[in-house]
Design a protein around this motif. Structure first.
Motif, PDB file in Angstrom:
ATOM      1  N   ALA A 198       4.987  -1.374 -12.866  1.00 51.95           N
ATOM      2  CA  ALA A 198       3.606  -1.569 -13.304  1.00 51.95           C
ATOM      3  C   ALA A 198       3.073  -0.318 -13.996  1.00 51.95           C
ATOM      4  N   TYR A 199       3.352   0.844 -13.414  1.00 52.03           N
ATOM      5  CA  TYR A 199       2.916   2.100 -14.038  1.00 52.03           C
ATOM      6  C   TYR A 199       3.596   2.294 -15.394  1.00 52.03           C
ATOM      7  N   GLY A 205       9.923   9.390  -3.873  1.00 51.75           N
ATOM      8  CA  GLY A 205       9.193   8.350  -3.169  1.00 51.75           C
ATOM      9  C   GLY A 205       9.847   7.993  -1.852  1.00 51.75           C
ATOM     10  N   GLN A 206      11.167   7.958  -1.847  1.00 52.29           N
ATOM     11  CA  GLN A 206      11.907   7.691  -0.614  1.00 52.29           C
ATOM     12  C   GLN A 206      11.643   8.785   0.416  1.00 52.29           C
ATOM     13  N   GLN A 207      11.624  10.033  -0.027  1.00 51.09           N
ATOM     14  CA  GLN A 207      11.352  11.141   0.883  1.00 51.09           C
ATOM     15  C   GLN A 207       9.947  11.050   1.478  1.00 51.09           C
ATOM     16  N   HIS A 208       9.036  10.455   0.737  1.00 47.80           N
ATOM     17  CA  HIS A 208       7.665  10.280   1.230  1.00 47.80           C
ATOM     18  C   HIS A 208       7.503   8.987   2.037  1.00 47.80           C
ATOM     19  N   GLY A 209       8.596   8.246   2.221  1.00 44.94           N
ATOM     20  CA  GLY A 209       8.568   7.082   3.100  1.00 44.94           C
ATOM     21  C   GLY A 209       8.257   5.758   2.451  1.00 44.94           C
ATOM     22  N   SER A 210       8.301   5.669   1.109  1.00 42.83           N
ATOM     23  CA  SER A 210       7.999   4.393   0.461  1.00 42.83           C
ATOM     24  C   SER A 210       9.201   3.459   0.536  1.00 42.83           C
ATOM     25  N   ALA A 211       8.945   2.156   0.651  1.00 46.73           N
ATOM     26  CA  ALA A 211      10.006   1.156   0.687  1.00 46.73           C
ATOM     27  C   ALA A 211      10.509   0.887  -0.728  1.00 46.73           C
ATOM     28  N   ALA A 212      11.769   0.448  -0.851  1.00 43.46           N
ATOM     29  CA  ALA A 212      12.414   0.331  -2.163  1.00 43.46           C
ATOM     30  C   ALA A 212      11.717  -0.676  -3.081  1.00 43.46           C
ATOM     31  N   ILE A 213      11.511  -1.901  -2.619  1.00 42.76           N
ATOM     32  CA  ILE A 213      10.996  -2.951  -3.504  1.00 42.76           C
ATOM     33  C   ILE A 213       9.526  -2.736  -3.854  1.00 42.76           C
ATOM     34  N   LEU A 235       2.216   8.848  -6.767  1.00 42.60           N
ATOM     35  CA  LEU A 235       2.603   9.836  -7.780  1.00 42.60           C
ATOM     36  C   LEU A 235       4.096   9.755  -8.073  1.00 42.60           C
ATOM     37  N   ALA A 236       4.901   9.546  -7.023  1.00 40.23           N
ATOM     38  CA  ALA A 236       6.343   9.394  -7.223  1.00 40.23           C
ATOM     39  C   ALA A 236       6.642   8.132  -8.020  1.00 40.23           C
ATOM     40  N   ALA A 237       5.938   7.037  -7.714  1.00 37.86           N
ATOM     41  CA  ALA A 237       6.127   5.786  -8.451  1.00 37.86           C
ATOM     42  C   ALA A 237       5.695   5.944  -9.910  1.00 37.86           C
ATOM     43  N   LEU A 238       4.642   6.714 -10.144  1.00 41.42           N
ATOM     44  CA  LEU A 238       4.191   6.977 -11.507  1.00 41.42           C
ATOM     45  C   LEU A 238       5.266   7.730 -12.294  1.00 41.42           C
ATOM     46  N   LYS A 266       0.837  -1.198   0.000  1.00 37.91           N
ATOM     47  CA  LYS A 266       0.000   0.000   0.000  1.00 37.91           C
ATOM     48  C   LYS A 266       0.875   1.252   0.000  1.00 37.91           C
ATOM     49  N   LEU A 267       0.551   2.165  -0.897  1.00 42.64           N
ATOM     50  CA  LEU A 267       1.270   3.427  -0.977  1.00 42.64           C
ATOM     51  C   LEU A 267       0.302   4.579  -0.754  1.00 42.64           C
TER      52      LEU A 267
END
Length: 310
Positions: free
Chosen positions: A206-207, A190-198, A82-85, A75-76
């Motif tokens: 996927a995006y 994405g890292q700054q927003h706290g998302s995990a790497a994998i 948006l960062a992953a996109l 879950k993001l």
């Protein structure tokens, strides 16, 4: 009176984290050094865009399954999505579309060497947009790598007698490299927003795959697949090794040691890519290639020893 003796100045030892990161860099370089040639095995009856879709579609599926097996949260937040996109659009859609296209014009090793300029582009991009400062040695290493790329790529174009095909191939590779740098920036966001790497990499792939599918449908691309063993074998290698393993390591290293260090994986791949290209593509490289390669590797050594600044 005897003059006081100066205590010897000891160099700081590389930390365990740095050593592990260097090991990861070497593994990625070994994998990506061979994927450039594997991409050429995808060129045939299947459209290039379709091949990229099959590659990253399979890779993202494997990453999602892996996250479920190892119970990593998929879950993001909206900001993380948006960062992953952005990461997927630049790192996987735009960059690889131009990468595959460039390899239809020049030898795969030339594209690999062009990607060695990624470190310099990363430093500039992160300095301008993220206001990150890098040590003088990092800039020196990146500039050496950039000069090395210019020497080798320029030698390739001159060796072809200013052939338009070679110039276009190098130009496409440079666009792909710049897109990769923007992909790195969005991965950092994405890292700054706290998302995990994998998990974030799985979503980004996927995006990126989804965007390519939409573009392909809009432009009439036929999503067929060549079922001969060479195509299927190269697809599995590019998906599992070149995408799942290599990108998983790459973005993990980037979060630990910085994107300049991680991007220098692209500077270590040329020796491997050149050897593969000579062996399987019949490529021939002269003294300009050797000079460019030495500059790239010298820059790598300087970057590894550079102190880290933020």
């Amino acid at each position: 009176m005897t003059a006081p003796t100066e205590a010897p100045v000891s160099r700081p030892r590389l930390s365990r984290t740095t050593l592990l990161g260097i090991g990861g860099v070497i593994i990625c370089a070994m994998i990506w050094g061979t994927t450039w040639y594997a991409i050429t095995l995808q060129m045939g009856s299947t459209a290039l865009l379709a091949s990229i879709v099959w590659r990253f579609g399979l890779a993202s599926a494997v990453l999602f399954v892996g996250c479920l097996i190892f119970r990593q949260n998929l879950k993001l937040t909206r900001a993380q999505h948006l960062a992953a996109l952005g990461q997927g659009a630049f790192a996987f859609s735009v960059s690889y579309s131009f990468t595959y296209a460039s390899e239809t014009h020049v030898a795969s090793a030339i594209v690999a060497v062009t990607f060695a300029s990624l470190t310099f582009i990363n430093l500039v991009l992160f300095r301008l947009i993220a206001r990150q400062k890098a040590a003088a040695a990092s800039w020196g290493g990146a500039i050496l790598g950039l000069i090395g790329v210019a020497v080798l790529s320029g030698g390739e174009v001159l060796g072809a007698g200013f052939d338009r095909r070679a110039a276009v191939g190098v130009g496409l590779a440079l666009v792909a490299t710049t897109a990769s740098a923007f992909g790195n920036f969005f991965a950092w966001k994405g890292q700054q927003h706290g998302s995990a790497a994998i998990p974030s990499t799985a979503w980004a792939m996927a995006y990126g795959t989804g965007l390519l599918v939409l573009y392909g449908l809009a432009t009439g691309v036929k999503f067929t697949m060549d079922l001969n063993p060479t195509y299927i074998g190269s697809l599995l290698y590019l998906s599992l090794f070149g995408s799942v393993i290599a990108f998983g390591l790459y973005f993990t290293i980037a979060r630990t040691l910085g994107y300049a260090m991680a991007s220098y994986i692209s500077a270590l791949t040329p020796p491997i890519a050149m050897l593969v290209s000579v062996t399987f593509e019949g490529a021939r490289f002269g003294w300009t290639a050797l000079a460019g390669l030495l500059l790239v590797l010298s820059g790598q050594a300087l970057l590894i020893r550079a102190p880290k600044k933020v």
